[in-house]
Design a protein around this motif. Structure first.
Motif, mmCIF file in Angstrom:
data_model
loop_
_atom_site.group_PDB
_atom_site.id
_atom_site.type_symbol
_atom_site.label_atom_id
_atom_site.label_comp_id
_atom_site.label_asym_id
_atom_site.label_seq_id
_atom_site.Cartn_x
_atom_site.Cartn_y
_atom_site.Cartn_z
ATOM 1 N N ARG A 25 10.679 11.574 11.531
ATOM 2 C CA ARG A 25 10.340 12.400 11.063
ATOM 3 C C ARG A 25 8.556 12.576 10.151
ATOM 4 N NH1 ARG A 25 13.993 15.853 6.960
ATOM 5 N NH2 ARG A 25 12.379 17.010 7.548
ATOM 6 N N MET A 26 8.040 11.139 10.382
ATOM 7 C CA MET A 26 7.096 10.363 9.083
ATOM 8 C C MET A 26 5.834 10.231 10.285
ATOM 9 S SD MET A 26 8.386 11.215 6.410
ATOM 10 C CE MET A 26 7.247 10.501 5.659
ATOM 11 N N SER A 27 5.177 10.467 10.117
ATOM 12 C CA SER A 27 3.875 9.943 10.772
ATOM 13 C C SER A 27 2.820 8.722 9.832
ATOM 14 C CB SER A 27 2.698 11.060 10.082
ATOM 15 O OG SER A 27 3.215 12.043 11.753
ATOM 16 N N VAL A 28 2.781 7.788 10.540
ATOM 17 C CA VAL A 28 2.188 6.511 9.517
ATOM 18 C C VAL A 28 1.062 5.741 10.589
ATOM 19 C CG1 VAL A 28 2.814 3.661 9.664
ATOM 20 C CG2 VAL A 28 4.566 5.671 9.306
ATOM 21 N N CYS A 29 -0.139 6.071 9.666
ATOM 22 C CA CYS A 29 -1.061 4.831 9.943
ATOM 23 C C CYS A 29 -1.110 3.177 10.412
ATOM 24 C CB CYS A 29 -2.439 4.870 9.158
ATOM 25 S SG CYS A 29 -3.094 6.989 9.034
ATOM 26 N N MET A 30 -1.390 2.518 11.557
ATOM 27 C CA MET A 30 -1.357 1.517 11.797
ATOM 28 C C MET A 30 -2.670 0.528 11.532
ATOM 29 S SD MET A 30 2.964 0.810 13.711
ATOM 30 C CE MET A 30 2.424 -0.116 12.881
ATOM 31 N N CYS A 31 -2.872 -0.186 11.860
ATOM 32 C CA CYS A 31 -3.871 -0.613 12.181
ATOM 33 C C CYS A 31 -4.380 -0.872 14.041
ATOM 34 C CB CYS A 31 -4.796 -1.919 12.073
ATOM 35 S SG CYS A 31 -5.378 -1.508 10.111
ATOM 36 N N LYS A 32 -5.225 -1.615 14.470
ATOM 37 C CA LYS A 32 -5.336 -1.059 15.721
ATOM 38 C C LYS A 32 -5.102 -3.027 15.774
ATOM 39 C CE LYS A 32 -8.582 2.493 17.322
ATOM 40 N NZ LYS A 32 -9.766 3.178 17.570
ATOM 41 N N TYR A 33 -4.640 -3.455 17.299
ATOM 42 C CA TYR A 33 -4.881 -4.745 17.347
ATOM 43 C C TYR A 33 -5.954 -5.257 17.545
ATOM 44 C CZ TYR A 33 -4.238 -8.855 19.890
ATOM 45 O OH TYR A 33 -3.916 -10.398 20.796
ATOM 46 N N GLY A 34 -5.922 -6.612 17.070
ATOM 47 C CA GLY A 34 -6.980 -7.300 16.226
ATOM 48 C C GLY A 34 -7.534 -6.490 14.966
ATOM 49 N N PHE A 35 -7.201 -5.934 14.020
ATOM 50 C CA PHE A 35 -7.003 -6.428 12.971
ATOM 51 C C PHE A 35 -6.473 -6.157 11.845
ATOM 52 C CE2 PHE A 35 -10.331 -3.917 15.403
ATOM 53 C CZ PHE A 35 -11.762 -3.611 15.267
ATOM 54 N N SER B 159 9.818 8.980 3.815
ATOM 55 C CA SER B 159 10.821 10.063 4.256
ATOM 56 C C SER B 159 10.792 10.670 3.285
ATOM 57 C CB SER B 159 11.833 9.554 4.831
ATOM 58 O OG SER B 159 12.223 10.421 5.413
ATOM 59 N N PHE B 160 11.579 9.786 2.030
ATOM 60 C CA PHE B 160 11.757 10.320 0.768
ATOM 61 C C PHE B 160 11.043 11.438 0.222
ATOM 62 C CE2 PHE B 160 12.557 10.043 -4.140
ATOM 63 C CZ PHE B 160 14.279 9.948 -4.093
ATOM 64 N N SER B 161 9.848 10.980 0.090
ATOM 65 C CA SER B 161 8.382 11.728 -0.145
ATOM 66 C C SER B 161 8.649 13.572 0.107
ATOM 67 C CB SER B 161 7.227 11.503 -0.350
ATOM 68 O OG SER B 161 6.842 9.621 -1.163
ATOM 69 N N ALA B 162 8.633 13.186 2.199
ATOM 70 C CA ALA B 162 8.894 14.347 2.287
ATOM 71 C C ALA B 162 9.536 15.635 1.944
ATOM 72 C CB ALA B 162 8.653 13.842 3.722
#
Length: 689
Positions: free
Chosen positions: A53-63, A685-688
């Motif tokens: 149920r959560m969305s996460v920003c993750m750096c692309k491969y190589g970053f 998740s807890f915050s949402a």
């Protein structure tokens, strides 16, 4: 239990955040709207992923970064070019990635200019010698690791620089061998035409009026660009007057050297006589004689009772060595022979016996005793004796003597009441002709030859040995010694080093000329590898220290690290070439080569190797060991030269119950990263809620 009010135990900051969100947006929002809000905050080099149920920003491969405020490029090349790209490469970092390029002289096995070694691609040597005329005219190309070298072909010599050479770096050029103008021979000339290239020959002949005993009339253009020294020795013909004798009291006969002159010769006979009575006048006269005979003779009109000296020579333009003989004509009352005589050396091995007797025509018997010794031989003796009978006042006796020998000659007049004796010494020169022939090599380091000397006569030979190695410039071996043998087929075995080119000169001390032969010894096993042995029980393998071996038995080509099942150690043959790479089907059952390094790539102060680092060493992949297996790690040193291969091996380590402990740091890093992601997701998740 009383139910706790909502919000109790939640940090104050979180409550404030929730209140502010409640004021700025409608109470009821969809999960898709929340996902879009979070994704909008992602960094440009990050991706937005929905996890549950959560969305996460993750750096692309190589970053690397938090995915929102920063995603920084990861420099993969910082771990080292050989670690990232393999041997013979250069590593190039890019935004979000990297690529590899093979160094000059190498190409990628996938035939692309750039590559990323995730598919097993590595850099292999380019054979530059496949391109014709790589080394220019007269040059021969030899491929090397990552480059090539040029040598001059047979018939060419390097000029202007070193050899071997590289055409892009050195000014060396291969010029065709030209020996130039052949040497001149005094009294000789060259027959026909010739060239001055390698292998060309010129033929010589003596001019008219000259002759040579040598039959070798050829000089060749050699590989060093010079002509062989001509052995033809043209000498002006000088008529030799020999065997002068007196007959019929006043007649003289002599011989000339055969096979030289086929025409008439004019002789001048000069006679000078001294009367026995000092009050009477002497007799002096010149007589000319022209004849084609090889044994001329002339009868002279001489006074009685007179001592004569007769000088015989050729008239100009002929040249000769004058011959002198003394005689005495008979008088009314013949005098008795006084037995006085002397001897002198004539033509090295000939003696001239001069009688002082005033009695003409009396026959005398002389005993010759000859004893020869050589200073450099303890057991050499040459003894002979014979009697010589003559009526002549001056007689020549030639002896059959050995070369390079000191002789004592004792001459005794037999029949005389006093038995007078005269002694002289003669030293013969070394033989001019070669006395060694049919030299051959057997058992690799032993020599056998044939001696032209008399059977059972002891001879001493001077042996000079010079050894060099092309692969070890500092190596030089020189030996000089004597051997003594009485056999006509002497043999000697030499104490030579393996893997060496030798030049061997053998000279009989009774001869002026040595014989030179070249031989090459085979390589033997290289020295045993110097290793620090380890036994590992389920723990991490230490770094194995590889020490460079000395090239004492031949050129060392490569070092190989082999991984065998421990049970196969007792049956492993070091010189076996059956061990394959890790990817072969038989590697697990029979072992495999996990690394190969060329000798020139090993530093003088040693280097370290880690088993299982997943890199390529040469064409072999250094694979991690399988968990729970028992292994034997072996270091093999190999020498190859002249189509001969020799190897030595040493056990480097025993690995019992191997584990993946080599990968522990990486696994710990991945685990910690995973835990961090889980914590962030739980918080969001807890915050949402």
């Amino acid at each position: 239990m009383a139910r706790r009010p909502w919000g109790v135990g939640i940090p104050l900051g979180c409550l404030l955040l929730l209140l502010s969100l409640a004021r700025g947006a409608p109470r009821e929002r969809s999960q898709d709207d929340l996902h879009l809000d979070i994704c909008a905050t992602c960094h440009e080099h990050a991706t937005c992923s929905k996890i549950g149920r959560m969305s996460v920003c993750m750096c692309k491969y190589g970053f690397v970064g938090n995915g929102r405020t920063h995603c920084i490029d990861k420099d993969e090349c910082q771990f080292g070019t050989s670690v990232v790209c393999g041997n013979h490469t250069s590593c190039h970092n890019t935004l979000g990635g990297f690529y590899c390029i093979c160094l000059e002289g190498y190409r990628a096995t996938n035939n692309n200019k750039t590559f990323i070694p995730n598919d097993g691609t590595f850099c292999t040597d380019i054979d530059e010698c496949e391109v014709s005329s790589r080394c220019r005219r007269g040059g021969r190309c030899v491929n090397t690791r990552g480059s090539y070298e040029c040598y001059c072909m047979d018939g060419y010599l390097p000029k202007g620089g070193p050899e071997p050479f590289h055409p892009t770096r050195d000014a060396t050029s291969c010029t065709e061998i030209d020996c130039g103008t052949p040497p001149e021979i005094p009294g000789g000339y060259i027959i026909g035409n010739y060239t001055s290239r390698l292998g060309s020959q010129v033929h010589y002949a003596c001019k008219e009026g000259f002759f040579s005993d040598s039959e070798d009339t050829v000089s060749s253009c050699t590989a060093v660009g010079t002509w062989e020294s001509p052995k033809l020795n043209c000498q002006e013909i000088i008529i030799e007057i020999n065997e002068v004798s007196v007959f019929n009291n006043t007649c003289v006969r002599w011989q000339i050297n055969p096979g030289r002159i086929d025409s008439r010769i004019e002789y001048v006979i000069y006679i000078k006589g001294q009367r026995l009575d000092p009050l009477e006048s002497g007799h002096e006269e010149t007589v000319n004689l022209t004849t084609e005979s090889r044994t001329p003779e002339v009868c002279l009109d001489l006074y009685q009772g007179t001592n004569y000296t007769v000088n015989i020579s050729t008239a100009p333009p002929r040249r000769s060595v004058p011959a002198v003989i003394e005689l005495q004509t008979a008088g009314d009352d013949l005098l008795e022979d006084d037995g006085i005589f002397n001897i002198s050396i004539f033509n090295e091995v000939c003696l001239k016996l001069n009688r002082h007797s005033r009695k003409v025509g009396s026959e005398q018997v002389y005993q010759f005793k000859v004893l020869g010794r050589r200073r450099y031989l303890n057991n050499f003796y040459h003894a002979t004796s014979f009697n010589f009978t003559t009526r002549e006042q001056t007689a020549v006796v030639c002896l059959d003597l050995y070369p390079a020998t000191d002789y004592t000659v004792n001459v005794t007049l037999l029949g005389s009441p006093e038995w007078p004796s005269v002694q002289t010494t003669v030293t013969t020169a070394p033989a001019v002709k070669q006395t060694i022939s049919n030299i051959s090599i057997f058992n690799e380091t032993c020599l056998r030859w044939r001696s032209m000397k008399t059977a059972d006569i002891e001879e001493m030979y001077l042996v000079h040995i010079w050894g060099q190695r092309w692969y070890q410039q500092a190596f030089a071996q020189e030996m000089i010694f004597n051997i003594t043998a009485s056999s006509q087929t002497p043999e000697t075995c030499l104490d030579l080093s393996p893997g060496t080119n030798y030049s061997v000169s053998i000279q009989a001390l009774s001869s002026e000329l040595p014989v030179v032969i070249s031989l090459t010894t085979q390589i033997t096993e290289p020295p045993l590898p110097e290793v620090d042995f380890f036994t590992v029980h389920g723990g991490p393998l230490p770094h194995l220290r590889l020490k460079k071996a000395t090239e004492k038995n031949g050129p060392i080509s490569s070092y190989q690290v082999l991984v065998l099942p421990l049970a196969l150690q007792s049956t492993f043959a070091c010189d076996s070439e059956e061990a394959a790479s890790f990817f072969s089907k038989a590697s697990e059952a029979s072992g495999y080569v996990t690394a190969e390094l060329l000798a020139k790539d090993i530093p003088d102060d040693a280097m370290e190797i880690s088993i299982g680092d997943r890199l390529y060493y040469g064409k072999y992949y250094n694979a991690p060991l399988k968990t729970g297996h028992d292994y034997c790690i072996i270091l093999r040193i190999t020498s190859e030269w002249d189509e001969v291969r020799r190897s030595t091996c040493a056990v480097w380590a025993h690995v019992k119950g191997s584990s993946l402990t080599l990968l522990l740091p990486q696994m710990v890093g991945v685990g910690l990263g995973s835990m961090a992601v889980v914590i962030v997701l739980a918080f969001l998740s807890f915050s949402a809620v």
